[in-house]
Design an enzyme around this catalytic site. Structure first.
Site, short mmCIF file in Angstrom:
data_model
loop_
_atom_site.label_atom_id
_atom_site.label_comp_id
_atom_site.label_asym_id
_atom_site.label_seq_id
_atom_site.Cartn_x
_atom_site.Cartn_y
_atom_site.Cartn_z
N GLU A 1 0.59 -1.28 0.09
CA GLU A 1 -0.21 -0.53 -0.23
C GLU A 1 1.61 1.17 -0.08
O GLU A 1 0.53 2.40 -0.80
CB GLU A 1 -0.83 -0.07 1.16
CG GLU A 1 -1.49 -1.19 1.25
CD GLU A 1 -1.31 -2.40 2.51
OE1 GLU A 1 0.01 -2.59 1.84
OE2 GLU A 1 -1.69 -3.02 3.00
N CYS B 1 -2.58 -4.00 7.32
CA CYS B 1 -1.75 -3.66 8.88
C CYS B 1 -2.26 -2.35 9.72
O CYS B 1 -2.60 -1.64 8.69
CB CYS B 1 -0.71 -4.28 8.99
SG CYS B 1 0.84 -3.19 8.61
N ARG C 1 12.78 -24.54 -6.15
CA ARG C 1 13.23 -24.82 -4.63
C ARG C 1 13.35 -22.88 -4.32
O ARG C 1 13.51 -22.96 -2.82
CB ARG C 1 14.85 -25.34 -4.62
CG ARG C 1 15.21 -26.46 -5.33
CD ARG C 1 16.52 -27.33 -5.06
NE ARG C 1 16.76 -28.84 -5.61
CZ ARG C 1 17.66 -29.20 -5.82
NH1 ARG C 1 18.14 -28.57 -6.38
NH2 ARG C 1 17.60 -30.37 -5.89
N ASP D 1 22.55 -40.18 -3.40
CA ASP D 1 22.55 -39.31 -4.53
C ASP D 1 23.74 -38.11 -4.41
O ASP D 1 24.08 -37.18 -5.16
CB ASP D 1 21.23 -38.30 -4.68
CG ASP D 1 19.80 -39.19 -5.38
OD1 ASP D 1 20.49 -40.82 -5.84
OD2 ASP D 1 18.35 -38.86 -5.65
N LEU E 1 8.90 -39.22 1.67
CA LEU E 1 7.83 -39.15 1.40
C LEU E 1 6.43 -39.98 1.29
O LEU E 1 5.47 -39.40 2.56
CB LEU E 1 7.36 -39.28 -0.10
CG LEU E 1 8.79 -38.54 -1.13
CD1 LEU E 1 9.08 -38.79 -2.29
CD2 LEU E 1 8.55 -36.68 -0.76
N1 LIG Z 1 12.69 -39.65 -8.69
C1 LIG Z 1 12.61 -39.15 -7.54
O1 LIG Z 1 12.16 -38.36 -7.28
C2 LIG Z 1 14.29 -39.08 -6.51
C3 LIG Z 1 14.08 -38.47 -5.19
C4 LIG Z 1 14.79 -38.66 -4.31
C5 LIG Z 1 15.54 -40.09 -4.61
N2 LIG Z 1 15.71 -40.95 -5.39
C6 LIG Z 1 16.05 -42.35 -4.82
O2 LIG Z 1 15.47 -42.77 -3.66
C7 LIG Z 1 16.82 -43.72 -2.93
C8 LIG Z 1 16.49 -43.71 -1.92
O3 LIG Z 1 14.63 -43.89 -1.08
P1 LIG Z 1 14.56 -44.04 0.07
O4 LIG Z 1 12.75 -44.27 0.02
O5 LIG Z 1 15.27 -45.74 0.28
O6 LIG Z 1 14.88 -43.32 1.38
P2 LIG Z 1 14.96 -41.88 1.79
O7 LIG Z 1 13.47 -41.87 1.97
O8 LIG Z 1 15.80 -41.00 0.67
O9 LIG Z 1 15.49 -42.63 3.04
C9 LIG Z 1 15.13 -43.01 4.35
C10 LIG Z 1 16.11 -43.37 5.28
O10 LIG Z 1 15.90 -42.13 6.21
C11 LIG Z 1 15.83 -41.86 7.34
N3 LIG Z 1 14.49 -41.10 7.99
C12 LIG Z 1 14.54 -40.29 9.22
N4 LIG Z 1 13.34 -40.22 9.56
C13 LIG Z 1 12.33 -40.73 7.67
C14 LIG Z 1 11.09 -40.72 8.43
N5 LIG Z 1 10.89 -39.65 9.44
N6 LIG Z 1 10.86 -41.29 7.67
C15 LIG Z 1 11.76 -42.54 6.59
N7 LIG Z 1 12.42 -41.72 6.46
C16 LIG Z 1 13.92 -41.10 7.75
C17 LIG Z 1 16.11 -43.36 7.48
O11 LIG Z 1 17.05 -43.62 8.54
P3 LIG Z 1 17.92 -43.73 9.53
O12 LIG Z 1 17.09 -45.71 9.57
O13 LIG Z 1 19.15 -44.05 9.45
O14 LIG Z 1 17.14 -42.76 10.16
C18 LIG Z 1 15.17 -43.78 6.49
O15 LIG Z 1 16.10 -44.96 5.94
C19 LIG Z 1 17.99 -43.00 -4.02
O16 LIG Z 1 18.72 -44.08 -4.20
C20 LIG Z 1 17.81 -42.13 -5.02
O17 LIG Z 1 18.46 -41.89 -5.64
C21 LIG Z 1 14.42 -40.68 -6.03
#
Ligand SMILES: NC(=O)c1ccc[n+]([C@@H]2O[C@H](COP(=O)([O-])OP(=O)(O)OC[C@H]3O[C@@H](n4cnc5c(N)ncnc54)[C@H](OP(=O)(O)O)[C@@H]3O)[C@@H](O)[C@H]2O)c1
Length: 321
Positions: free
Chosen positions: A55, A80, A188, A204, A275
């Site tokens: 404003e 405000c 981002r 990665d 995720l």
């Molecule tokens: N295409 C895409 O968009 C994309 C994006 C990202 C990654 N990727 C690929 O995905 C793969 C990795 O994915 P991922 O699913 O295996 O692993 P991630 O989701 O990257 O990591 C999982 C790890 O994070 C930790 N963690 C801590 N808090 C968590 C929570 N609240 N929930 C879940 N995990 C938690 C745990 O490890 P601890 O047990 O040690 O705590 C768990 O094992 C890679 O190969 C990468 O290249 C692809």
């Protein structure tokens, strides 16, 4: 005869406000237009956190200030009424003797919350509100979520192959193309923080910065509950950009801590486990899924977001080759 409606001018406010994206957080994006005899005689937007409000910019841009007495001021968020980083906009509007103010959305900030509107009305100014309100609320969804839910606005993002995989175990496979990478860097730059899971951080080794677009570098966030992250990871190089590493699996605790740090929005870039945890906790607002033409055959299954309440969540897919 009236050619333009309130909606037209409010649309212009939103268009102007968008220029402040990633510069004004944790403030909202606000644009303002001043109209006299169906002509825009002034306009402005909130350019950066701590700077003039929209404003003020709009009023300061008017050349012939004698016209203000018969003008209408449009603004997409309630002016405000309190002293923050700048004096109250409602006071300035009253001082300029603008007789009419048209507002998009009320400001839920407890310091404002209708007081700005009341102040204007008590000074005899006609106030019209609720113009393009749903659009304005979606537009400032980060700010509104931060204020009303006391947590960052959370965007889940991933890229998946045609057959529904995000990658292969232990491998860094690029699923999306160059164009989607530019788009991702734009995304981002628009959020305050970006997060990945531990395994993604290791496999990665992402930089999680903005290189293929311009704008602000987000805070980088990851989790390391078992001390798995090697010291030479890109994420641990904080010479250019800050990184927070949490040591808990508790996403609510992480998100609360980000709120306390003033982080208004978070984009979560994978992997699937992280995720899926956000999805399981129903701790998300928006999902952006990039679908590529690639076929992987097997691998890490992409999260599934069927049966999602569309009223509570925004989501969409973008197709890339
Ligand atoms: N295409 C895409 O968009 C994309 C994006 C990202 C990654 N990727 C690929 O995905 C793969 C990795 O994915 P991922 O699913 O295996 O692993 P991630 O989701 O990257 O990591 C999982 C790890 O994070 C930790 N963690 C801590 N808090 C968590 C929570 N609240 N929930 C879940 N995990 C938690 C745990 O490890 P601890 O047990 O040690 O705590 C768990 O094992 C890679 O190969 C990468 O290249 C692809």
């Amino acid at each position: 005869m009236t050619y333009f409606s309130h909606e037209h001018y409010m649309q212009r406010c939103l268009q102007l406000a968008k220029n402040g994206i990633s510069q004004v957080a944790p403030n909202p994006m606000v644009g303002s237009v001043i109209v006299c005899d169906e002509r825009i005689i002034g306009e402005g937007f909130h350019k950066r956190y701590g700077g003039h409000h929209a404003e003020v910019e709009a009023i300061n841009s008017v050349k012939d200030t004698s016209l203000l007495k018969k003008s209408t001021l449009y603004v997409n968020l309630e002016p405000c009424s309190h002293f923050g980083k700048t004096p109250p906009c409602a006071d300035l509007i009253i001082a300029t003797q603008i007789p009419k103010v048209v507002i998009g959305t009320r400001d839920p900030n407890p310091k404002v919350a209708g007081r700005g509107i009341r102040k204007l009305q008590e000074a005899g100014i006609e106030v019209v509100e609720g113009i393009l309100e749903p659009e304005g609320q979606f537009f400032n969804r980060r700010f509104l979520t931060f204020i009303t839910q006391q947590r960052p606005y959370i965007i889940l993002k991933w890229a998946q192959s045609t057959d529904g995989y995000i990658g292969k175990q232990g491998k860094n496979i690029r699923i999306s193309d160059e164009f989607s990478r530019i788009l991702l860097h734009k995304w981002r730059s628009e959020e305050a923080a970006v997060m990945v899971g531990t395994t993604t951080a290791i496999i990665d080794n992402p930089q999680l910065n903005v290189r293929h677009y311009y704008g602000r570098q987000p805070l980088r966030v990851t989790v390391d509950t078992h001390g798995r992250l090697p010291k030479d990871l890109n994420l641990l190089d904080t010479s250019q950009q800050d990184t927070h590493i949490y040591t808990t699996h508790d996403l609510h605790a992480i998100v609360s801590n980000l709120y306390e740090r003033g982080i208004q929005s978070l984009i979560v870039e994978g992997g699937a486990q992280l995720l899926n945890s956000f999805l399981a906790e129903n701790l998300w607002d928006e999902a952006r899924i990039i679908k590529s033409a690639m076929i992987l055959g097997d691998g890490i299954k992409a999260p599934s977001i069927e049966d999602i309440d569309g009223e509570k969540h925004a989501w969409g897919t973008i197709l890339f080759h």
